[in-house]
Design a protein around this motif. Structure first.
Motif, PDB file in Angstrom:
ATOM      1  N   UNK A 118       0.726  -1.216  -0.037  1.00 44.33           N
ATOM      2  CA  UNK A 118       0.029  -0.054  -0.082  1.00 44.33           C
ATOM      3  C   UNK A 118       0.905   1.180   0.078  1.00 44.33           C
ATOM      4  N   UNK A 119       1.903   1.245   0.763  1.00 43.42           N
ATOM      5  CA  UNK A 119       2.958   2.345   0.988  1.00 43.42           C
ATOM      6  C   UNK A 119       3.253   2.840  -0.263  1.00 43.42           C
ATOM      7  N   UNK A 120       3.704   1.629  -1.126  1.00 38.17           N
ATOM      8  CA  UNK A 120       4.545   1.717  -2.197  1.00 38.17           C
ATOM      9  C   UNK A 120       3.621   2.527  -3.473  1.00 38.17           C
ATOM     10  N   UNK A 121       2.371   1.957  -3.396  1.00 40.09           N
ATOM     11  CA  UNK A 121       1.338   2.200  -4.362  1.00 40.09           C
ATOM     12  C   UNK A 121       0.948   3.912  -4.224  1.00 40.09           C
ATOM     13  N   UNK A 122       0.787   4.325  -2.981  1.00 37.04           N
ATOM     14  CA  UNK A 122       0.771   5.775  -2.523  1.00 37.04           C
ATOM     15  C   UNK A 122       1.925   6.770  -3.172  1.00 37.04           C
ATOM     16  N   UNK A 533      11.307  18.082   5.504  1.00 35.12           N
ATOM     17  CA  UNK A 533       9.930  18.331   4.909  1.00 35.12           C
ATOM     18  C   UNK A 533       9.542  17.330   3.799  1.00 35.12           C
ATOM     19  N   UNK A 534      10.490  16.972   3.178  1.00 44.09           N
ATOM     20  CA  UNK A 534      10.362  16.115   2.197  1.00 44.09           C
ATOM     21  C   UNK A 534       9.777  14.629   2.649  1.00 44.09           C
ATOM     22  N   UNK A 535      10.392  14.367   3.817  1.00 41.74           N
ATOM     23  CA  UNK A 535      10.312  13.090   4.752  1.00 41.74           C
ATOM     24  C   UNK A 535       8.612  13.165   4.855  1.00 41.74           C
ATOM     25  N   UNK A 536       8.253  14.376   5.743  1.00 39.53           N
ATOM     26  CA  UNK A 536       7.212  14.548   6.225  1.00 39.53           C
ATOM     27  C   UNK A 536       6.076  14.401   4.959  1.00 39.53           C
ATOM     28  N   UNK A 537       6.549  14.900   3.783  1.00 38.37           N
ATOM     29  CA  UNK A 537       5.311  14.795   2.794  1.00 38.37           C
ATOM     30  C   UNK A 537       5.110  13.401   2.256  1.00 38.37           C
ATOM     31  N   UNK A 540       3.076  11.391   5.082  1.00 36.66           N
ATOM     32  CA  UNK A 540       1.681  11.657   5.060  1.00 36.66           C
ATOM     33  C   UNK A 540       1.049  10.899   3.714  1.00 36.66           C
ATOM     34  N   UNK A 541       1.918  11.210   2.654  1.00 36.50           N
ATOM     35  CA  UNK A 541       1.450  10.450   1.183  1.00 36.50           C
ATOM     36  C   UNK A 541       1.198   8.979   1.341  1.00 36.50           C
ATOM     37  N   UNK A 542       2.412   8.261   1.938  1.00 40.40           N
ATOM     38  CA  UNK A 542       2.412   6.782   2.042  1.00 40.40           C
ATOM     39  C   UNK A 542       1.161   6.150   2.983  1.00 40.40           C
ATOM     40  N   UNK A 543       1.045   6.910   3.820  1.00 39.59           N
ATOM     41  CA  UNK A 543       0.005   6.432   4.868  1.00 39.59           C
ATOM     42  C   UNK A 543      -1.186   6.881   4.466  1.00 39.59           C
ATOM     43  N   UNK A 544      -1.714   7.931   3.663  1.00 41.40           N
ATOM     44  CA  UNK A 544      -3.008   8.503   3.650  1.00 41.40           C
ATOM     45  C   UNK A 544      -3.355   8.287   2.253  1.00 41.40           C
ATOM     46  N   UNK A 545      -2.321   8.283   1.316  1.00 47.74           N
ATOM     47  CA  UNK A 545      -2.739   8.570  -0.258  1.00 47.74           C
ATOM     48  C   UNK A 545      -2.821   9.654  -0.695  1.00 47.74           C
TER      49      UNK A 545
END
Length: 554
Positions: A118-122, A533-537, A540-545
């Motif tokens: 899932x994380x990879x897909x996001x 900042x980039x890790x935070x982005x 968020x994207x990997x966990x929520x999509x």
């Protein structure tokens, strides 16, 4: 009576010293069923290729597949010639040790489901490098990820091509290395056509059809074999073991027939269990679904289908050991990989053999097409667009380069497959898994879960894992130095008559996988680069999509 003994002879009448025929079944029927499969799948590929103009269509099938469809396609991609031909053969010859491949390949999916899918897909768009380079320096990381993708794909392709050569040689009665090499060339050309014209959409439909046929075919053979033993698995295992011992073999239910050294067994297990989550062609399948929820669903479907199939391989392997016999299997043109076709002939004669072998052939074509499209996407998307064109290439240019890359990769796969003829293909695939687990997995996990991870860490883990795995494989008994087999009169090593091995294990996983993780850690802590900042982005994207859906179409 053995399958080979009942085979119609293709040797013309003459002196009694003529070699025994090693053809199984009727070559005309086999060719007819093969041709039917190829024509049907090519028609599907051509039909699916009508909309392959954009990069999203070519690489990800327009993200139009449901979780169930993608799950069946993943099973089709994953259940390769190694799973059907290689594992059945490994179990028939080595019993308990052979079944360890089935267990390892299946357990590996839990790692992929829980940590990666899932994380990879996001986070990603088309390739593994999209994820690895998301918060790191694009150019060096994409080059490293593309090289790793190509190496893993090459090892996997070797196994499929070797399987194709042996299988078709067995069915068409092609004696000698020249005929088998010709077969590999034909498979290569067909595969190139699938990829160049069908793209991911055509390849996915071929994989779906092939997975359904393979599981149904294996189920029919499994029930048939069990029927001969009163539907009692225990009776089958006992009879197969007795038959093996009577023929001068060992107890198939005892561990240690293939892996006499426990460390070798642990090394193989590590590679199998951790390798799947780092296989580029499996990871790329997660981009063909519209949402991360569908990506999760597709893995659940894949686990069920793959799990059921691997239970079938236990029955098929022991069935072949009892009904066909280890000596006949080893002496067939495809060697150990011939166990399943020979068993099909023993059970249902020419028609079942033709159908099962055509399914195995379709299996090889589908997997090879999936591997080639992954490798060509990596070359065009990661190297050509990002590194050469600095992101300025149009989708049409990318697809054109991907098609040219598929042509070149197909030619390389043909040459490699010729060199790998005669090797157990489950074993060759285990080497691809070792490289994937050593070079790709540490970088993927660090990228997704470690805030501090940076470019130097990524490069050290990819190149370190890759170089160590390949070096240890080259200087292992796999390539040179194994003792000559009494039945075949040849060494199981790739190169005959030479011995330059110094690494004692068949699989490098126990050394190269921890080394990949360690180098990633050392590279990271010795570099000051850190982009919070980039890790935070990315987190968020990997966990929520959030942001992934729009990113996929830009």
């Amino acid at each position: 009576m053995s399958a080979l003994a009942t085979a119609p002879s293709l040797v013309t009448a003459g002196p009694s010293i003529a070699p025994a025929a090693t053809t199984v079944g009727n070559p005309a029927i086999n060719i007819g069923i093969f041709a039917l499969f190829v024509v049907v799948t090519l028609a599907i590929v051509i039909r699916a290729s009508r909309n392959n103009r954009s990069a999203a269509e070519y690489y990800a099938g327009g993200r139009a597949f449901t979780g169930r469809q993608n799950g069946i396609a993943i099973a089709g991609d994953y259940l390769s010639a190694a799973s059907f031909l290689g594992i059945a053969g490994a179990i028939a010859i080595n019993g308990y040790d052979g079944f360890l491949y089935s267990i390892g390949f299946l357990v590996a999916w839990l790692v992929a489901l829980l940590l990666v899918a899932e994380l990879l897909r996001n986070v990603g768009k088309y390739t593994m490098a999209d994820v690895l380079s998301f918060r790191l320096r694009q150019r060096p990381v994409r080059i490293a990820a593309a090289i790793s993708t190509l190496v893993v794909s090459f090892f996997y392709l070797l196994a499929q091509m070797a399987g194709a050569g042996g299988l078709v040689a067995l069915l068409l009665g092609i004696e000698g290395a020249v005929g088998q090499r010709l077969v590999i060339v034909v498979v290569g050309i067909l595969m190139i056509f699938y990829v160049i014209f069908g793209g991911m959409k055509g390849t996915t439909w071929v994989q779906i059809i092939k997975a359904v046929l393979l599981i149904i075919g294996a189920a029919i053979m499994t029930v048939w074999v069990l029927g001969k033993f009163g539907l009692n698995l225990s009776t089958l295992l006992g009879d197969a073991t007795t038959a093996s011992q009577d023929a001068g073999g060992k107890d198939l239910l005892q561990p240690g027939l293939q892996y006499k050294n426990p460390v070798d067994f642990i090394s193989l297990s590590m590679a199998l269990v951790l390798g799947t989550a780092g296989l580029p062609h499996v990871l790329m399948r997660f981009y063909t679904v519209p949402t991360s929820r569908e990506a999760r669903r597709s893995v659940v479907w894949a686990i069920w289908l793959i799990g059921i199939f691997y239970l079938f391989t236990l029955v098929l392997g022991f069935g072949a050991a009892d009904l066909v016999g280890a000596k006949e299997i080893k002496n067939a043109p495809g060697g150990v990989n011939s166990a399943a076709p020979l068993l099909a002939f023993e059970l249902g004669g020419e028609i079942l053999l033709g159908i099962i072998s055509a399914v195995a052939f379709a299996t090889i074509l589908a997997v090879v097409a999936g591997l080639t499209i992954t490798a060509s996407a990596s070359l065009s998307h990661d190297i050509y667009n990002t590194v050469v064109k600095k992101g300025a290439a149009t989708p049409e240019e990318e697809v054109k380069v991907a098609r040219i890359a598929a042509l070149v990769l197909g030619a390389i796969a043909i040459v490699g497959g010729i060199f790998a003829l005669g090797q157990n293909i489950a074993f060759l695939v285990a080497l691809a898994f070792a490289v994937a687990a050593s070079a790709n997995l540490p970088t993927i996990l660090y990228s997704l879960f470690w805030k501090r991870f940076n470019t130097r860490g990524a490069l050290w883990s990819i190149y370190g894992g890759l170089v160590s795995a390949i070096t240890l494989i080259v200087f292992s008994p796999v390539v040179s130095g194994k003792a000559i087999d009494k039945v075949t009169g040849k060494s199981p090593s790739m190169l005959q008559g030479v011995d330059f091995h110094w690494f004692p294990l068949d699989n490098p996983g126990i050394i190269s996988i921890p080394l990949g993780f360690l180098l990633g850690y050392i590279g990271t802590v010795t570099s000051r680069e850190y982009n919070a900042a980039k890790y935070a982005e990315m987190e968020v994207r990997s966990l929520t999509g959030h942001g992934a859906e729009t990113a996929t179409h830009h």
